[in-house]
Design a protein around this motif. Structure first.
Motif, PDB file in Angstrom:
ATOM      1  N   SER A   4       0.821  -1.207   0.000  1.00 46.11           N
ATOM      2  CA  SER A   4       0.000   0.000   0.000  1.00 46.11           C
ATOM      3  C   SER A   4       0.858   1.261   0.000  1.00 46.11           C
ATOM      4  N   THR A  58       1.417   6.544  -1.529  1.00 51.56           N
ATOM      5  CA  THR A  58       0.040   6.956  -1.285  1.00 51.56           C
ATOM      6  C   THR A  58      -0.760   5.755  -0.816  1.00 51.56           C
ATOM      7  N   THR A  71      -4.165   4.607  -0.221  1.00 55.93           N
ATOM      8  CA  THR A  71      -5.526   5.042  -0.514  1.00 55.93           C
ATOM      9  C   THR A  71      -6.520   4.474   0.491  1.00 55.93           C
ATOM     10  N   ASP A  72      -7.673   5.126   0.561  1.00 54.16           N
ATOM     11  CA  ASP A  72      -8.731   4.626   1.441  1.00 54.16           C
ATOM     12  C   ASP A  72      -9.134   3.209   1.055  1.00 54.16           C
ATOM     13  N   SER A  73      -9.193   2.931  -0.245  1.00 51.55           N
ATOM     14  CA  SER A  73      -9.554   1.588  -0.715  1.00 51.55           C
ATOM     15  C   SER A  73      -8.567   0.548  -0.213  1.00 51.55           C
ATOM     16  N   GLU A  74      -7.283   0.881  -0.264  1.00 48.01           N
ATOM     17  CA  GLU A  74      -6.261  -0.056   0.202  1.00 48.01           C
ATOM     18  C   GLU A  74      -6.366  -0.271   1.709  1.00 48.01           C
ATOM     19  N   ASP A 110      -7.695  -0.419  -5.357  1.00 50.67           N
ATOM     20  CA  ASP A 110      -8.140   0.850  -5.950  1.00 50.67           C
ATOM     21  C   ASP A 110      -8.254   0.762  -7.470  1.00 50.67           C
ATOM     22  N   GLU A 114       0.141   0.762  -9.553  1.00 45.48           N
ATOM     23  CA  GLU A 114       1.247   1.650  -9.935  1.00 45.48           C
ATOM     24  C   GLU A 114       2.527   0.844 -10.175  1.00 45.48           C
TER      25      GLU A 114
END
Length: 137
Positions: A19, A24, A26-29, A98, A102
């Motif tokens: 993550s 970054t 994320t909220d989803s992660e 998410d 990346e």
């Protein structure tokens, strides 16, 4: 003596590191990590209240000298071999949370599978399974 942590902590370190790989989280992660810890049988005897502290400890370790290498070594030294593919599957699941993976996350996955010496068929099956689960119409 080689430092080790519990298998719970090693799996959480794996998820936190993937993550954080792109700098970054994320909220989803983060939601995915919490959901996995709450629902998967491998975490059945883990005190979920310790999740935040465990994640913070991992973050601190990542900030240190050779942090990524140290975390990868700790994961590999702490997990029983039978949980190596579980660790990779959890990392893939968090990376896919998410719906965009990346380059830094792909690089961490490569380092993880190399460190855990996972075979290509296992890796392909795990990655295909995640693509199928996260596919949108």
């Amino acid at each position: 003596m080689t430092e080790t942590i519990s298998h719970h902590h090693a799996l959480i370190y794996t998820m936190v590191t993937i993550s954080a790989a792109d700098r970054t989280m994320t909220d989803s992660e983060l939601l995915t990590i919490g959901d996995l810890v709450q629902t998967l049988p491998v975490f059945r005897d883990f005190e979920s209240e310790a999740l935040v502290e465990t994640a913070e400890n991992c973050g601190d370790m990542l900030q240190g000298d050779d942090g990524l290498d140290a975390v990868l070594d700790l994961i590999a030294n702490s997990l029983p071999r039978k949980l190596y593919d579980t660790a990779y599957a959890l990392a893939v699941e968090v990376a896919a949370a998410d719906l965009h993976v990346e380059q830094e996350e792909l690089r961490f996955l490569q380092l993880l599978r190399d460190k855990l010496d996972l075979d290509k068929l296992t890796v392909a099956a795990i990655e295909h399974s995640a693509r199928v689960r996260h596919r949108v119409a």
